[in-house]
Write a protein that holds these residues in place. Sequence first.
Motif, short mmCIF file in Angstrom:
data_model
loop_
_atom_site.label_atom_id
_atom_site.label_comp_id
_atom_site.label_asym_id
_atom_site.label_seq_id
_atom_site.Cartn_x
_atom_site.Cartn_y
_atom_site.Cartn_z
N MET A 52 -0.06 1.36 1.30
CA MET A 52 0.72 0.72 2.14
C MET A 52 1.60 1.32 3.02
O MET A 52 1.89 0.82 4.22
CB MET A 52 1.70 0.23 0.99
CG MET A 52 1.23 -0.86 -0.07
SD MET A 52 2.54 -1.28 -1.26
CE MET A 52 2.15 -0.21 -2.53
N ARG A 53 1.95 2.53 2.95
CA ARG A 53 2.43 3.42 4.01
C ARG A 53 1.65 3.66 5.24
O ARG A 53 2.19 3.25 6.45
CB ARG A 53 2.91 4.81 3.34
CG ARG A 53 3.57 5.68 4.61
CD ARG A 53 4.47 5.20 5.31
NE ARG A 53 5.74 5.00 4.23
CZ ARG A 53 6.84 4.64 4.51
NH1 ARG A 53 6.87 4.14 5.77
NH2 ARG A 53 7.77 4.46 3.48
N GLN A 54 0.43 3.76 5.18
CA GLN A 54 -0.54 3.67 6.20
C GLN A 54 -0.63 2.29 6.79
O GLN A 54 -0.54 2.33 8.15
CB GLN A 54 -1.86 4.06 5.77
CG GLN A 54 -2.11 5.58 5.22
CD GLN A 54 -3.64 5.85 4.55
OE1 GLN A 54 -4.45 4.79 4.46
NE2 GLN A 54 -3.79 7.08 4.41
N GLN A 55 -0.45 1.22 6.37
CA GLN A 55 -0.57 0.01 6.90
C GLN A 55 0.76 -0.24 7.60
O GLN A 55 0.78 -0.69 8.74
CB GLN A 55 -0.44 -1.29 5.58
CG GLN A 55 -1.86 -1.16 5.20
CD GLN A 55 -2.95 -1.65 6.11
OE1 GLN A 55 -3.98 -0.74 6.36
NE2 GLN A 55 -2.97 -2.73 6.96
N ALA A 56 1.98 0.18 7.14
CA ALA A 56 3.08 -0.02 7.89
C ALA A 56 3.07 0.84 9.04
O ALA A 56 3.51 0.67 10.42
CB ALA A 56 4.36 0.55 7.06
N GLU A 57 2.71 2.05 8.82
CA GLU A 57 2.61 3.16 10.12
C GLU A 57 1.54 2.46 11.33
O GLU A 57 1.73 2.80 12.40
CB GLU A 57 1.90 4.22 9.73
CG GLU A 57 3.09 5.08 9.05
CD GLU A 57 2.50 6.50 8.15
OE1 GLU A 57 1.20 6.45 8.36
OE2 GLU A 57 3.29 7.38 7.87
N SER A 58 0.64 1.55 10.89
CA SER A 58 -0.28 0.90 11.86
C SER A 58 0.48 -0.38 12.41
O SER A 58 -0.22 -0.94 13.58
CB SER A 58 -1.64 0.48 11.20
OG SER A 58 -1.25 -0.72 10.18
N GLY A 59 1.60 -0.65 12.18
CA GLY A 59 2.33 -1.82 12.67
C GLY A 59 2.40 -3.06 12.06
O GLY A 59 3.06 -3.85 12.39
#
Length: 228
Positions: free
Chosen positions: A168-175
């Motif tokens: 989930m954190r990676q998805q947020a970091e992708s925008g």
Amino acid sequence: MTTDNRLQASDICFSYGGRQVINHVDLDLCPGTLTALVGPNGAGKSTLLHLLQGRLVASGGHVVCGCSVALMPQRAAIDWTFPITVSDMVNLGRNGARRRTGGPSCHDLLERVGMAEMASRRLSQLSGGQQQRVLLARALMQNSGVLLLDEPCSAIDPPTREHLLGVMRQQAESGQTLLVSSHDWGSALDSYDRVVVLDGSVLASGSPADVRAKLSDLTCMMGSHCCE
């Protein structure tokens, strides 16, 4: 992802069986933000997610979003005896929202959630934690600008919970913009960018530090169960 995956809700209300479940809720979810939606059982968390995604129609207020919105339902809402494979389940996400060009493949998503080796396994053969990973992969398959997750980390072991939080954190970091309902106050205050406390209406909203400072007042308002 688009550059403007913002979702705004203004004065949202919803009644069920003559009882107002959601009471004049305002939200502003910004792109690239991982937000926890916390509150006790019956607080209206799942109802609010369905209103934001459009599965339910609000009796008042409105939601504004210029991108697609995907919803990962609770595990209990799925029939895990349905005779399909893990890959079949993830690919169902292609029909869940408008598909964008260049979206992730089923194999790539299963690798991300640690389920690639189980792609051909039947749903009925999965453990609870494996089911959660499959549901997350299916939601990610929709390649949406906003992702709403309903209790994705409930009743799973700590390593699986940490893995899903990492994805989930990676998805947020992708925008992508993520709103995650949870009963886990500790995780919400330690692992998310923002926290929204809901009990029919929004009782507190802000950074984890802001909400943590209000916890003693919220305990008085909601009872000791608010911090379970």
